[in-house]
Design a protein around this motif. Structure first.
Motif, mmCIF file in Angstrom:
data_model
loop_
_atom_site.group_PDB
_atom_site.id
_atom_site.type_symbol
_atom_site.label_atom_id
_atom_site.label_comp_id
_atom_site.label_asym_id
_atom_site.label_seq_id
_atom_site.Cartn_x
_atom_site.Cartn_y
_atom_site.Cartn_z
ATOM 1 N N SER A 166 -17.416 -12.366 20.706
ATOM 2 C CA SER A 166 -18.392 -13.457 20.757
ATOM 3 C C SER A 166 -19.026 -13.557 22.136
ATOM 4 C CB SER A 166 -17.713 -14.787 20.414
ATOM 5 O OG SER A 166 -17.266 -14.795 19.078
ATOM 6 N N SER A 297 -8.109 -17.976 10.661
ATOM 7 C CA SER A 297 -9.124 -18.424 11.639
ATOM 8 C C SER A 297 -9.457 -19.905 11.522
ATOM 9 C CB SER A 297 -10.404 -17.593 11.574
ATOM 10 O OG SER A 297 -11.217 -17.964 10.476
ATOM 11 N N TYR A 299 -9.160 -23.674 12.495
ATOM 12 C CA TYR A 299 -8.707 -24.311 13.731
ATOM 13 C C TYR A 299 -8.844 -25.826 13.619
ATOM 14 C CZ TYR A 299 -13.485 -25.175 15.491
ATOM 15 O OH TYR A 299 -14.763 -25.620 15.676
ATOM 16 N N SER A 309 -4.828 -23.065 16.049
ATOM 17 C CA SER A 309 -5.571 -22.088 15.257
ATOM 18 C C SER A 309 -4.594 -21.190 14.503
ATOM 19 C CB SER A 309 -6.469 -21.243 16.153
ATOM 20 O OG SER A 309 -7.209 -20.321 15.384
ATOM 21 N N ARG A 345 -15.739 -22.800 21.165
ATOM 22 C CA ARG A 345 -15.609 -22.090 19.888
ATOM 23 C C ARG A 345 -15.729 -20.568 20.081
ATOM 24 N NH1 ARG A 345 -16.884 -23.694 14.212
ATOM 25 N NH2 ARG A 345 -17.199 -21.766 13.052
ATOM 26 N N SER A 346 -16.638 -20.134 20.931
ATOM 27 C CA SER A 346 -16.797 -18.693 21.135
ATOM 28 C C SER A 346 -15.573 -18.084 21.812
ATOM 29 C CB SER A 346 -18.055 -18.399 21.959
ATOM 30 O OG SER A 346 -17.917 -18.854 23.294
ATOM 31 N N GLN A 349 -12.845 -17.861 19.248
ATOM 32 C CA GLN A 349 -13.094 -16.740 18.348
ATOM 33 C C GLN A 349 -12.652 -15.419 18.984
ATOM 34 O OE1 GLN A 349 -14.529 -16.829 14.980
ATOM 35 N NE2 GLN A 349 -13.354 -14.945 15.223
ATOM 36 N N ASP A 350 -12.900 -15.252 20.273
ATOM 37 C CA ASP A 350 -12.487 -14.020 20.947
ATOM 38 C C ASP A 350 -10.968 -13.899 21.000
ATOM 39 O OD1 ASP A 350 -14.969 -12.929 21.372
ATOM 40 O OD2 ASP A 350 -15.201 -13.740 23.400
ATOM 41 N N ILE A 352 -8.856 -15.094 18.747
ATOM 42 C CA ILE A 352 -8.459 -14.695 17.397
ATOM 43 C C ILE A 352 -8.790 -13.224 17.166
ATOM 44 C CG2 ILE A 352 -8.923 -15.047 14.934
ATOM 45 C CD1 ILE A 352 -9.341 -18.005 15.550
ATOM 46 N N ASN A 353 -9.972 -12.796 17.611
ATOM 47 C CA ASN A 353 -10.363 -11.397 17.446
ATOM 48 C C ASN A 353 -9.366 -10.454 18.108
ATOM 49 O OD1 ASN A 353 -12.656 -12.232 16.132
ATOM 50 N ND2 ASN A 353 -14.055 -11.826 17.829
#
Length: 406
Positions: A166, A297, A299, A309, A345-346, A349-350, A352-353
């Motif tokens: 992200s 994913s 959260y 999350s 949020r970004s 997301q990273d 989780i990625n």
């Protein structure tokens, strides 16, 4: 399926020569491993490393180095043979494969496993250890071959896959510590390091930051080395840098890291974030789905700085549950003054990625590699110190550009 259809993200640049080191009683087991890696034994489950990773493997690519006993002298002799084979095969990359016995073998103050890892890492030669007790069952081996091949490929410098970040041009530093304690739990020596990654999951290196018997001196070294590391690693390449801290870090270490980031941020145009990641917490949760399991994913925001999350959970369109799902991960932003939550949020997301960028296994998804790789290195750091001076260890592991610790 992606690897089978499209191949790995980055292939190996040189062919491989495999050096198997084992005792005679493990010969049949080693043959099963070879046939499995070729794709002839369990082709229905694992097509082989040539088809999946583009790696060469045939009988002429393999040398066996026999072991009669597990002693330091015997292991040194076997390793010397690996060094000789590397000199004879300079057009190839040598990979050691050690068949470990059922029981742990003491070598001085450590074990044969860590002693060999130290020898190979110090010479920049990747080593794959395969434990006979864990893998000798045919059913276990056939399900493990894909992961063994994956680890070999990554240790040799290949990139199996990356994740779509992200935050582009973002450096991730997974912080860690491996302090040596006495029998009463008192710290005898402090040791701090970082795992350097790209936000796409690309491993870069391990930075040994500080080690000292005195706490204040250790924290001062940690501050100075971390500052130098950040400035050197982000220079001209990255516009963002995120530090991932495991929950086991001491409070004074966290304070030192945060102060260092504040200081560096005044000398750089790089955007910084510090996130504490706790995978061993007491939180759990349910969803409205019939299984009561949240989707992967999902959260939940707990406060201005904190989130939960689920790195594992239901897959959209594939809601069948075949195994236990892990608890949520607790995430806390350690914000600088006036730091906004606009981009939280970004960054979530990273994180989780990065749990999907684990090259140790195809199904390892619960922990982001910034934290998971850091925990693996902690085990090696403690054992390597029993074998070699830490200054030598720092030079050895800091120069390797592939994930040797998988």
């Amino acid at each position: 399926m992606g690897l089978k259809q499209y191949g790995p993200h980055t292939s190996l640049t040189r062919p491989t020569h495999y050096v198997f080191s084992l005792r005679e009683r493990f010969r049949d087991f080693a043959n099963d491993i070879y046939l499995g890696l070729v794709g002839k034994k369990y082709g229905g489950l694992f097509p082989g490393i040539r088809e999946l990773f583009g790696m060469n493997i045939q009988t002429s690519d393999v040398t066996q180095v026999p072991l009669s006993v597990y002693t330091k002298i015997a292991l040194d002799r076997a390793f010397a043979e690996v060094i000789r084979l590397r000199a004879e095969n300079q057009a190839k990359r040598v990979l050691g494969v050690f068949i470990a016995p059922e029981e742990e073998i003491p070598i001085g103050d450590t074990t044969a496993y860590y002693y060999l890892k130290h020898l190979f890492a110090g010479s920049g030669i990747p080593l794959q250890v395969i434990n006979y007790e864990h893998m000798s069952n045919a059913n276990t081996l056939k399900w493990s071959l894909a992961n063994i091949g994956l680890q070999m490929f990554a240790k040799l410098g290949g990139t199996p896959w990356l994740v779509q970040p992200s935050n582009a041009k973002c450096l991730i530093l997974g912080m860690g510590s491996a302090h040596r304690r006495d029998e009463e739990g008192r710290i005898q020596k402090y040791f701090g390091y970082s795992v350097c990654l790209d936000s796409s999951g690309l491993f870069k290196k391990v930075n040994v930051l500080a080690y000292h018997a005195d706490k204040d001196r250790y924290l001062a070294l940690l501050r100075n080395e971390l500052k130098s590391t950040i400035l050197a690693d982000v220079a001209g390449t990255y516009s963002k840098c995120v530090l991932h801290l495991p929950f086991k870090l001491r409070g004074d270490e966290i304070d030192t890291i945060r102060e260092t980031v504040r200081e560096v941020s005044t000398q750089s145009k790089v955007e910084f974030r510090v996130v504490k990641i706790n995978t061993e917490n007491k939180f759990f949760g349910f969803s409205p789905h019939n299984t009561r399991i949240p989707y992967e994913s999902t959260y939940v925001r707990l406060s201005y700085n904190e989130y939960l999350s689920w790195f594992e959970g239901l897959q959209y369109g594939k809601e069948n549950v075949h195994s236990k799902v892990g608890n949520p991960v607790h995430l806390q932003f350690l914000r600088a003054e006036n730091e906004s939550d606009e981009d939280d949020r970004s960054y979530l997301q990273d994180i989780i990625n990065l749990s999907g960028a684990n090259w140790r296994g195809f199904n390892s998804k619960l922990v982001p590699i910034s934290i998971y790789y850091s925990s693996l290195i902690a085990g090696f750091a403690k054992e390597f110190e029993e074998i070699e001076d830490l200054q030598v260890v720092k030079a050895e592991i800091g120069s390797i550009r592939s994930p040797w610790f998988l």
